[in-house]
Design a protein around this motif. Structure first.
Motif, PDB file in Angstrom:
ATOM      1  N   VAL A 173       0.857  -1.189   0.000  1.00 32.72           N
ATOM      2  CA  VAL A 173       0.000   0.000   0.000  1.00 32.72           C
ATOM      3  C   VAL A 173       0.893   1.240   0.000  1.00 32.72           C
ATOM      4  CG1 VAL A 173      -1.836   1.260   1.169  1.00 32.72           C
ATOM      5  CG2 VAL A 173      -1.777  -1.248   1.284  1.00 32.72           C
ATOM      6  N   PRO A 174       0.860   2.066  -1.053  1.00 31.42           N
ATOM      7  CA  PRO A 174       1.667   3.296  -1.049  1.00 31.42           C
ATOM      8  C   PRO A 174       1.114   4.308  -0.057  1.00 31.42           C
ATOM      9  CG  PRO A 174       0.270   3.220  -2.987  1.00 31.42           C
ATOM     10  CD  PRO A 174       0.105   1.893  -2.301  1.00 31.42           C
ATOM     11  N   PRO A 175       1.979   5.007   0.665  1.00 28.99           N
ATOM     12  CA  PRO A 175       1.493   5.985   1.654  1.00 28.99           C
ATOM     13  C   PRO A 175       1.119   7.311   1.003  1.00 28.99           C
ATOM     14  CG  PRO A 175       3.866   5.936   1.683  1.00 28.99           C
ATOM     15  CD  PRO A 175       3.443   4.904   0.666  1.00 28.99           C
ATOM     16  N   MET A 176       0.381   8.119   1.762  1.00 35.10           N
ATOM     17  CA  MET A 176       0.087   9.495   1.377  1.00 35.10           C
ATOM     18  C   MET A 176       1.078  10.413   2.094  1.00 35.10           C
ATOM     19  SD  MET A 176      -3.455  11.663   1.748  1.00 35.10           S
ATOM     20  CE  MET A 176      -4.294  10.546   0.609  1.00 35.10           C
ATOM     21  N   VAL A 177       1.819  11.201   1.339  1.00 31.52           N
ATOM     22  CA  VAL A 177       2.929  11.978   1.887  1.00 31.52           C
ATOM     23  C   VAL A 177       2.551  13.453   1.971  1.00 31.52           C
ATOM     24  CG1 VAL A 177       5.363  12.573   1.592  1.00 31.52           C
ATOM     25  CG2 VAL A 177       4.541  10.322   0.884  1.00 31.52           C
ATOM     26  N   THR A 178       2.853  14.084   3.115  1.00 28.76           N
ATOM     27  CA  THR A 178       2.627  15.513   3.315  1.00 28.76           C
ATOM     28  C   THR A 178       3.835  16.114   4.026  1.00 28.76           C
ATOM     29  OG1 THR A 178       1.469  15.101   5.412  1.00 28.76           O
ATOM     30  CG2 THR A 178       0.122  15.290   3.417  1.00 28.76           C
ATOM     31  N   LEU A 179       4.068  17.402   3.779  1.00 30.63           N
ATOM     32  CA  LEU A 179       5.155  18.141   4.438  1.00 30.63           C
ATOM     33  C   LEU A 179       4.586  19.467   4.928  1.00 30.63           C
ATOM     34  CD1 LEU A 179       8.110  18.496   5.232  1.00 30.63           C
ATOM     35  CD2 LEU A 179       8.563  19.371   2.934  1.00 30.63           C
ATOM     36  N   THR A 180       4.571  19.661   6.249  1.00 35.04           N
ATOM     37  CA  THR A 180       4.042  20.875   6.857  1.00 35.04           C
ATOM     38  C   THR A 180       5.027  21.370   7.919  1.00 35.04           C
ATOM     39  OG1 THR A 180       2.796  19.561   8.478  1.00 35.04           O
ATOM     40  CG2 THR A 180       1.652  20.175   6.437  1.00 35.04           C
ATOM     41  N   HIS A 181       4.640  22.414   8.659  1.00 36.99           N
ATOM     42  CA  HIS A 181       5.458  22.919   9.767  1.00 36.99           C
ATOM     43  C   HIS A 181       4.531  23.402  10.867  1.00 36.99           C
ATOM     44  CE1 HIS A 181       4.711  27.235   9.058  1.00 36.99           C
ATOM     45  NE2 HIS A 181       4.618  26.883   7.789  1.00 36.99           N
ATOM     46  N   ASP A 182       5.024  23.420  12.092  1.00 40.43           N
ATOM     47  CA  ASP A 182       4.214  23.854  13.221  1.00 40.43           C
ATOM     48  C   ASP A 182       4.702  25.205  13.731  1.00 40.43           C
ATOM     49  OD1 ASP A 182       6.564  23.257  14.492  1.00 40.43           O
ATOM     50  OD2 ASP A 182       5.801  21.483  15.529  1.00 40.43           O
ATOM     51  N   LYS A 183       4.140  25.678  14.849  1.00 41.19           N
ATOM     52  CA  LYS A 183       4.451  27.004  15.377  1.00 41.19           C
ATOM     53  C   LYS A 183       5.855  27.100  15.950  1.00 41.19           C
ATOM     54  CE  LYS A 183      -0.391  27.901  16.552  1.00 41.19           C
ATOM     55  NZ  LYS A 183      -1.350  28.244  17.630  1.00 41.19           N
ATOM     56  N   SER A 184       6.441  25.991  16.340  1.00 40.44           N
ATOM     57  CA  SER A 184       7.768  26.013  16.964  1.00 40.44           C
ATOM     58  C   SER A 184       8.884  25.820  15.955  1.00 40.44           C
ATOM     59  CB  SER A 184       7.849  24.929  18.047  1.00 40.44           C
ATOM     60  OG  SER A 184       7.563  23.651  17.504  1.00 40.44           O
TER      61      SER A 184
END
Length: 289
Positions: free
Chosen positions: A124-135
């Motif tokens: 099963v191929p994964p769903m990839v995301t790249l984000t950032h948080d407040k710190s």
């Protein structure tokens, strides 16, 4: 009836040959899986059976003496690839996670009984995301992959950390964190490696700072306020000018005439219509029908 008993007697006295061949097959979910069952001899099949090693699982069978196929507990996704008397391969399409497991092909001919084993693994191929948080931490997430995806960063950092979340269906979500608080890198790259895919995501760190974001928002708000006040003053001045111009243009000018002149002009005013109506007669009107 006699032919049936003859076939059963032949099956009972045939030698059993266990073939220690194990076919391992990995297929991505949604694709096609074909499990082979090779015929090591040139003798035609008397019987072929495909079954999975679990209770109440799919069972496909073929009888050569009747040229008849049957199935038990099988969905429409499980079928023979070709004619089972010639090439008894099992076809599963589309593959789902529930199809993963071990399968056994049993063939019977005049030379004996043979077993072939196949192991099916569903990817099963994964769903990839790249984000950032407040710190100021970049978060690269590979969701619901099987097997778990591998995550790496460019540039490499000792401040990165990782964690996993296992789901009931066998998939795994892997999350990696990268902090850049004390770094001067212009960008960061997340590399996700998986048997079904390879993906690269890049984040520009120059525009992810919240202080810069607040400055930009404040500047935009200030420019909007100044622009609004200026437009209000312009419209108000223009409205005042239009109001004054309208008042001047609608002023009625009056002139005084001697009363005798007004009376004289009134007496001399024509008492009959203009000359163009002097010869008017209703009889001269014709209507064309």
């Amino acid at each position: 009836m006699a032919q049936k008993w003859a076939v059963l007697a032949l099956l009972l006295f045939l030698p059993i040959n266990l073939v220690e061949a194990l076919d391992r097959l990995s297929v991505e979910v949604g694709h096609e899986a074909v499990l082979s069952c090779s015929n090591i001899s040139k003798v035609s099949f008397l019987m072929v059976t495909w079954k999975r090693s679990c209770c109440s699982c799919c069972l496909l069978s073929y009888r050569g003496d009747q040229n008849k196929t049957s199935s038990q507990n099988c969905s429409e996704r499980s079928m023979w690839e070709y004619s089972p008397g010639i090439y008894p391969a099992l076809r599963i399409y589309p593959v789902k996670l529930e199809d993963e497991g071990n399968y056994t092909c049993e063939t019977v001919n005049s030379e004996g009984t043979f077993y072939f084993f196949s192991s099916l693994t569903v990817i099963v191929p994964p769903m990839v995301t790249l984000t950032h948080d407040k710190s100021r931490v970049a978060v690269c997430q590979a969701s619901a992959g099987k097997p778990p995806a591998d995550i790496s960063w460019i540039p490499a950092s000792n401040h990165s950390s990782e964690e996993e979340f296992h789901h009931p269906n066998g998939t795994v979500t892997r999350v990696s964190y990268f902090g850049w608080t004390n770094s001067s890198f212009p960008s960061v790259t997340c590399l996700v490696t998986h048997p079904a895919m390879n993906q690269t995501l890049v984040m520009d760190l120059r525009y992810t700072s919240h202080s810069l974001l607040y400055i930009l928002i404040g500047a935009a708000a200030g420019v909007s306020a100044v622009t609004g006040v200026t437009l209000c003053l312009i419209f108000r001045c223009r409205a005042c000018w239009l109001c004054k111009w309208t008042r001047q243009s609608t002023t009625i000018k009056t002139y005084e005439f001697p009363l005798s002149r007004v009376r004289r002009e009134a007496v001399q005013a024509p008492l009959f219509p203009e000359k163009i109506y002097e010869n008017y007669s209703p009889r001269s009107v014709y209507v064309c029908l």
